[in-house]
Design a protein around this motif. Structure first.
Motif, PDB file in Angstrom:
ATOM      1  N   ALA A 111     -21.655  38.140 -40.069  1.00 36.55           N
ATOM      2  CA  ALA A 111     -22.123  38.280 -38.683  1.00 36.55           C
ATOM      3  C   ALA A 111     -23.012  37.120 -38.262  1.00 36.55           C
ATOM      4  CB  ALA A 111     -22.879  39.598 -38.522  1.00 36.55           C
ATOM      5  N   LEU A 112     -23.834  36.618 -39.182  1.00 33.87           N
ATOM      6  CA  LEU A 112     -24.761  35.538 -38.848  1.00 33.87           C
ATOM      7  C   LEU A 112     -24.051  34.224 -38.522  1.00 33.87           C
ATOM      8  CD1 LEU A 112     -27.625  36.247 -41.402  1.00 33.87           C
ATOM      9  CD2 LEU A 112     -27.826  36.250 -38.905  1.00 33.87           C
ATOM     10  N   ARG A 113     -22.754  34.149 -38.756  1.00 36.37           N
ATOM     11  CA  ARG A 113     -21.988  32.985 -38.347  1.00 36.37           C
ATOM     12  C   ARG A 113     -21.722  33.002 -36.838  1.00 36.37           C
ATOM     13  NH1 ARG A 113     -18.283  30.636 -42.489  1.00 36.37           N
ATOM     14  NH2 ARG A 113     -19.055  31.262 -44.524  1.00 36.37           N
ATOM     15  N   TYR A 114     -21.834  34.198 -36.253  1.00 39.11           N
ATOM     16  CA  TYR A 114     -21.451  34.353 -34.851  1.00 39.11           C
ATOM     17  C   TYR A 114     -22.573  34.889 -33.953  1.00 39.11           C
ATOM     18  CZ  TYR A 114     -16.958  34.177 -37.247  1.00 39.11           C
ATOM     19  OH  TYR A 114     -15.906  33.804 -38.041  1.00 39.11           O
ATOM     20  N   THR A 115     -23.647  35.365 -34.537  1.00 36.32           N
ATOM     21  CA  THR A 115     -24.730  35.928 -33.743  1.00 36.32           C
ATOM     22  C   THR A 115     -26.071  35.435 -34.287  1.00 36.32           C
ATOM     23  OG1 THR A 115     -25.581  37.973 -32.746  1.00 36.32           O
ATOM     24  CG2 THR A 115     -25.014  38.060 -35.098  1.00 36.32           C
ATOM     25  N   SER A 116     -27.157  35.854 -33.652  1.00 38.01           N
ATOM     26  CA  SER A 116     -28.481  35.345 -34.021  1.00 38.01           C
ATOM     27  C   SER A 116     -29.171  36.238 -35.041  1.00 38.01           C
ATOM     28  CB  SER A 116     -29.372  35.253 -32.773  1.00 38.01           C
ATOM     29  OG  SER A 116     -29.666  36.548 -32.276  1.00 38.01           O
ATOM     30  N   ALA A 117     -30.193  35.683 -35.691  1.00 37.06           N
ATOM     31  CA  ALA A 117     -30.993  36.469 -36.627  1.00 37.06           C
ATOM     32  C   ALA A 117     -31.720  37.590 -35.897  1.00 37.06           C
ATOM     33  CB  ALA A 117     -32.003  35.563 -37.338  1.00 37.06           C
ATOM     34  N   VAL A 118     -32.156  37.345 -34.669  1.00 40.10           N
ATOM     35  CA  VAL A 118     -32.840  38.373 -33.883  1.00 40.10           C
ATOM     36  C   VAL A 118     -31.901  39.535 -33.589  1.00 40.10           C
ATOM     37  CG1 VAL A 118     -33.936  38.883 -31.658  1.00 40.10           C
ATOM     38  CG2 VAL A 118     -34.483  36.758 -32.864  1.00 40.10           C
ATOM     39  N   ASN A 119     -30.646  39.231 -33.206  1.00 41.27           N
ATOM     40  CA  ASN A 119     -29.690  40.301 -32.923  1.00 41.27           C
ATOM     41  C   ASN A 119     -29.402  41.151 -34.156  1.00 41.27           C
ATOM     42  OD1 ASN A 119     -29.446  39.423 -30.256  1.00 41.27           O
ATOM     43  ND2 ASN A 119     -27.227  39.669 -30.258  1.00 41.27           N
ATOM     44  N   THR A 120     -29.181  40.496 -35.299  1.00 37.42           N
ATOM     45  CA  THR A 120     -28.906  41.277 -36.504  1.00 37.42           C
ATOM     46  C   THR A 120     -30.120  42.106 -36.900  1.00 37.42           C
ATOM     47  OG1 THR A 120     -29.469  39.315 -37.829  1.00 37.42           O
ATOM     48  CG2 THR A 120     -27.128  39.756 -37.447  1.00 37.42           C
ATOM     49  N   GLY A 121     -31.309  41.540 -36.735  1.00 36.46           N
ATOM     50  CA  GLY A 121     -32.522  42.296 -37.032  1.00 36.46           C
ATOM     51  C   GLY A 121     -32.677  43.499 -36.130  1.00 36.46           C
ATOM     52  N   ALA A 122     -32.334  43.338 -34.856  1.00 31.60           N
ATOM     53  CA  ALA A 122     -32.434  44.447 -33.911  1.00 31.60           C
ATOM     54  C   ALA A 122     -31.379  45.517 -34.205  1.00 31.60           C
ATOM     55  CB  ALA A 122     -32.282  43.934 -32.477  1.00 31.60           C
ATOM     56  N   ILE A 123     -30.162  45.093 -34.502  1.00 32.22           N
ATOM     57  CA  ILE A 123     -29.103  46.054 -34.822  1.00 32.22           C
ATOM     58  C   ILE A 123     -29.464  46.855 -36.070  1.00 32.22           C
ATOM     59  CG2 ILE A 123     -26.695  46.248 -35.600  1.00 32.22           C
ATOM     60  CD1 ILE A 123     -26.091  43.854 -33.751  1.00 32.22           C
ATOM     61  N   TYR A 124     -30.173  46.212 -37.002  1.00 29.04           N
ATOM     62  CA  TYR A 124     -30.584  46.904 -38.227  1.00 29.04           C
ATOM     63  C   TYR A 124     -31.498  48.091 -37.930  1.00 29.04           C
ATOM     64  CZ  TYR A 124     -31.896  47.441 -43.122  1.00 29.04           C
ATOM     65  OH  TYR A 124     -32.085  47.936 -44.387  1.00 29.04           O
ATOM     66  N   THR A 125     -32.185  48.068 -36.778  1.00 31.47           N
ATOM     67  CA  THR A 125     -33.066  49.181 -36.443  1.00 31.47           C
ATOM     68  C   THR A 125     -32.286  50.443 -36.085  1.00 31.47           C
ATOM     69  OG1 THR A 125     -33.216  48.549 -34.105  1.00 31.47           O
ATOM     70  CG2 THR A 125     -34.865  47.644 -35.592  1.00 31.47           C
ATOM     71  N   MET A 126     -30.977  50.349 -35.990  1.00 30.86           N
ATOM     72  CA  MET A 126     -30.167  51.537 -35.736  1.00 30.86           C
ATOM     73  C   MET A 126     -29.893  52.319 -37.019  1.00 30.86           C
ATOM     74  SD  MET A 126     -27.466  49.999 -32.944  1.00 30.86           S
ATOM     75  CE  MET A 126     -28.068  49.086 -31.513  1.00 30.86           C
ATOM     76  N   THR A 155     -33.587  53.812 -31.151  1.00 32.61           N
ATOM     77  CA  THR A 155     -32.260  53.263 -30.872  1.00 32.61           C
ATOM     78  C   THR A 155     -32.233  52.575 -29.514  1.00 32.61           C
ATOM     79  OG1 THR A 155     -31.236  55.001 -32.212  1.00 32.61           O
ATOM     80  CG2 THR A 155     -29.806  53.813 -30.697  1.00 32.61           C
ATOM     81  N   ILE A 156     -32.885  53.186 -28.527  1.00 30.23           N
ATOM     82  CA  ILE A 156     -32.969  52.564 -27.198  1.00 30.23           C
ATOM     83  C   ILE A 156     -33.721  51.235 -27.294  1.00 30.23           C
ATOM     84  CG2 ILE A 156     -33.968  52.780 -24.880  1.00 30.23           C
ATOM     85  CD1 ILE A 156     -33.466  55.810 -25.117  1.00 30.23           C
ATOM     86  N   GLY A 157     -34.812  51.230 -28.069  1.00 27.71           N
ATOM     87  CA  GLY A 157     -35.574  49.999 -28.249  1.00 27.71           C
ATOM     88  C   GLY A 157     -34.750  48.907 -28.900  1.00 27.71           C
ATOM     89  N   ALA A 158     -33.950  49.292 -29.913  1.00 26.78           N
ATOM     90  CA  ALA A 158     -33.099  48.306 -30.591  1.00 26.78           C
ATOM     91  C   ALA A 158     -32.070  47.724 -29.632  1.00 26.78           C
ATOM     92  CB  ALA A 158     -32.399  48.970 -31.780  1.00 26.78           C
ATOM     93  N   LEU A 159     -31.438  48.596 -28.829  1.00 26.94           N
ATOM     94  CA  LEU A 159     -30.468  48.123 -27.849  1.00 26.94           C
ATOM     95  C   LEU A 159     -31.125  47.211 -26.817  1.00 26.94           C
ATOM     96  CD1 LEU A 159     -28.421  51.407 -27.293  1.00 26.94           C
ATOM     97  CD2 LEU A 159     -27.588  49.303 -28.344  1.00 26.94           C
ATOM     98  N   TRP A 160     -32.348  47.553 -26.424  1.00 29.57           N
ATOM     99  CA  TRP A 160     -33.073  46.728 -25.459  1.00 29.57           C
ATOM    100  C   TRP A 160     -33.263  45.311 -25.995  1.00 29.57           C
ATOM    101  CZ3 TRP A 160     -35.282  48.329 -20.671  1.00 29.57           C
ATOM    102  CH2 TRP A 160     -36.023  47.349 -20.034  1.00 29.57           C
ATOM    103  N   ILE A 161     -33.636  45.205 -27.274  1.00 27.13           N
ATOM    104  CA  ILE A 161     -33.860  43.888 -27.872  1.00 27.13           C
ATOM    105  C   ILE A 161     -32.553  43.105 -27.967  1.00 27.13           C
ATOM    106  CG2 ILE A 161     -34.590  42.671 -29.959  1.00 27.13           C
ATOM    107  CD1 ILE A 161     -36.598  44.959 -30.414  1.00 27.13           C
ATOM    108  N   VAL A 162     -31.485  43.785 -28.386  1.00 28.74           N
ATOM    109  CA  VAL A 162     -30.192  43.111 -28.517  1.00 28.74           C
ATOM    110  C   VAL A 162     -29.728  42.552 -27.167  1.00 28.74           C
ATOM    111  CG1 VAL A 162     -27.739  43.434 -28.994  1.00 28.74           C
ATOM    112  CG2 VAL A 162     -29.434  44.410 -30.538  1.00 28.74           C
ATOM    113  N   GLY A 301     -38.739  46.565 -25.621  1.00 31.39           N
ATOM    114  CA  GLY A 301     -38.001  47.022 -26.797  1.00 31.39           C
ATOM    115  C   GLY A 301     -38.889  47.128 -28.016  1.00 31.39           C
ATOM    116  N   VAL A 302     -39.786  46.150 -28.199  1.00 30.01           N
ATOM    117  CA  VAL A 302     -40.719  46.179 -29.321  1.00 30.01           C
ATOM    118  C   VAL A 302     -41.645  47.390 -29.212  1.00 30.01           C
ATOM    119  CG1 VAL A 302     -42.675  44.986 -30.394  1.00 30.01           C
ATOM    120  CG2 VAL A 302     -40.648  43.693 -29.708  1.00 30.01           C
ATOM    121  N   VAL A 303     -42.136  47.659 -28.008  1.00 26.75           N
ATOM    122  CA  VAL A 303     -43.012  48.821 -27.798  1.00 26.75           C
ATOM    123  C   VAL A 303     -42.281  50.113 -28.140  1.00 26.75           C
ATOM    124  CG1 VAL A 303     -44.265  50.167 -26.063  1.00 26.75           C
ATOM    125  CG2 VAL A 303     -44.440  47.664 -26.072  1.00 26.75           C
ATOM    126  N   LEU A 304     -41.031  50.216 -27.738  1.00 29.71           N
ATOM    127  CA  LEU A 304     -40.249  51.429 -28.005  1.00 29.71           C
ATOM    128  C   LEU A 304     -40.020  51.637 -29.503  1.00 29.71           C
ATOM    129  CD1 LEU A 304     -37.593  51.310 -25.127  1.00 29.71           C
ATOM    130  CD2 LEU A 304     -39.462  52.951 -25.400  1.00 29.71           C
TER     131      LEU A 304
END
Length: 320
Positions: A111-126, A155-162, A301-304
């Motif tokens: 996934a990191l070949r196609y997306t950012s470290a921030v996105n993968t980190g946020a998705i991990y919160t699911m 989950t809402i917070g994670a989606l917000w960050i993504v 998103g971070v607050v959530l």
């Protein structure tokens, strides 16, 4: 498995002031502190993985990571517990347990070949929300209203960050290819977290950790056999090998042991809830090293996710 509290022998006065519940509370605080360390180490894998992901194919890189971790861990495990194979039923359990784990980490590097470290980190919160579903189905662990609310908020917070607060992007589900791949990976991680208590039979946790890592390495070896002959090992940059070594020690050995220890002590959902902190650590690290910039759209998103973390950890109705 023994708790990590000190062996205290208080007098009668001290026992009146410090009952057994307080000692248990202190022990739980220690476990929670270890979980914070675990999620910090896990969060570092995203920027490190992003930096080295083009150095080797994901399956080969993960194979090196797992075998390096097993090699470094072997002297301690065999020196302390003897050189012996676990019973066949245990070995089979470790092998099956390592499959979703290997899948998760392979999808992360792909996934990191196609997306950012921030996105993968946020998705991990699911992971916590999906873990709660598996924990109910596999371990009959029921979620209270407070914990369910925490999982929903997180989950809402994670989606917000993504999606960086872009409601239209959320409605349109504009996930990139890497995000979709890692969504499957976090589902596998959630299944792994819930299965730990089923596989664990009271053996030393380090023994279980070692065999899960080693069997995972063999799965990855089989997966990467077709890629190995074409790799020019001398052309691989030293920074890639250094990154693999870091991942093997800090985000494989250390985090695997802490996840399994915490799951036995706190239950899979409470441990997985620490995943809500992942995007905060990832955001901080990527901004420090210049891989990303601060955006105000991240803040809600971070607050959530912080609120979700608090709600779940305050939940006293966990069924272990």
């Amino acid at each position: 498995m023994q708790t990590l509290t000190k062996d205290l022998t208080p007098d009668a006065t001290e026992m009146d002031v410090l009952p057994h519940e307080s000692q248990t509370s202190s022990s739980n605080l220690y476990v929670h502190a270890l979980m914070l360390l675990m999620i910090f180490l896990a969060a570092t894998s995203f920027p490190v993985g992003k930096a080295i992901t083009y150095g080797l194919p994901p399956d080969v890189m993960m194979m090196l990571r797992f075998f390096t971790a097993a090699l470094l861990f072997a002297p301690y495990v065999f020196g302390k517990h003897g050189f012996k194979l676990p019973p066949m039923h245990s070995l089979l359990g470790y092998g099956l347990l390592s499959i979703p784990l290997v899948t998760c980490f392979w999808t992360m590097f792909e996934a990191l070949r196609y997306t950012s470290a921030v996105n993968t980190g946020a998705i991990y919160t699911m992971v916590p929300a999906i873990t709660a579903i598996f924990a109910f189905l596999i371990n009959k662990e029921k979620a209270s209203i407070r914990r369910s609310l925490g999982l929903m908020v997180g989950t809402i917070g994670a989606l917000w960050i993504v999606f960086r607060g872009d409601v239209q992007a959320v409605i349109g589900l504009e996930l990139n290819y890497g995000d979709v791949i890692f969504m499957f990976g976090v589902t596998c991680m959630s299944f792994y977290s819930s299965m730990i208590k089923r596989v664990y039979k009271g053996e030393p946790m380090v023994v279980m950790t070692f065999w899960v890592i080693l069997t995972g390495g063999f799965w990855l070896l089989m997966l990467s056999l077709s890629s190995l002959p074409s790799i020019e090992w001398r052309q691989v940059e030293l920074s890639v090998y250094g990154g693999v070594l870091y991942l093997a020690i800090f985000t494989t050995l250390a985090t695997f042991f802490l996840i399994q220890y915490g799951t036995v002590k706190l239950g899979p959902t409470k441990v997985a809830a620490y995943g809500f902190l992942t995007p905060i650590f990832v955001l901080s690290m990527t901004m420090i090293i210049g891989m990303s910039k601060f955006e105000w759209s991240f803040v809600p998103g971070v607050v959530l996710v912080l609120l979700a973390m608090r709600l779940i950890q305050m939940d006293a109705s966990v069924v272990r």
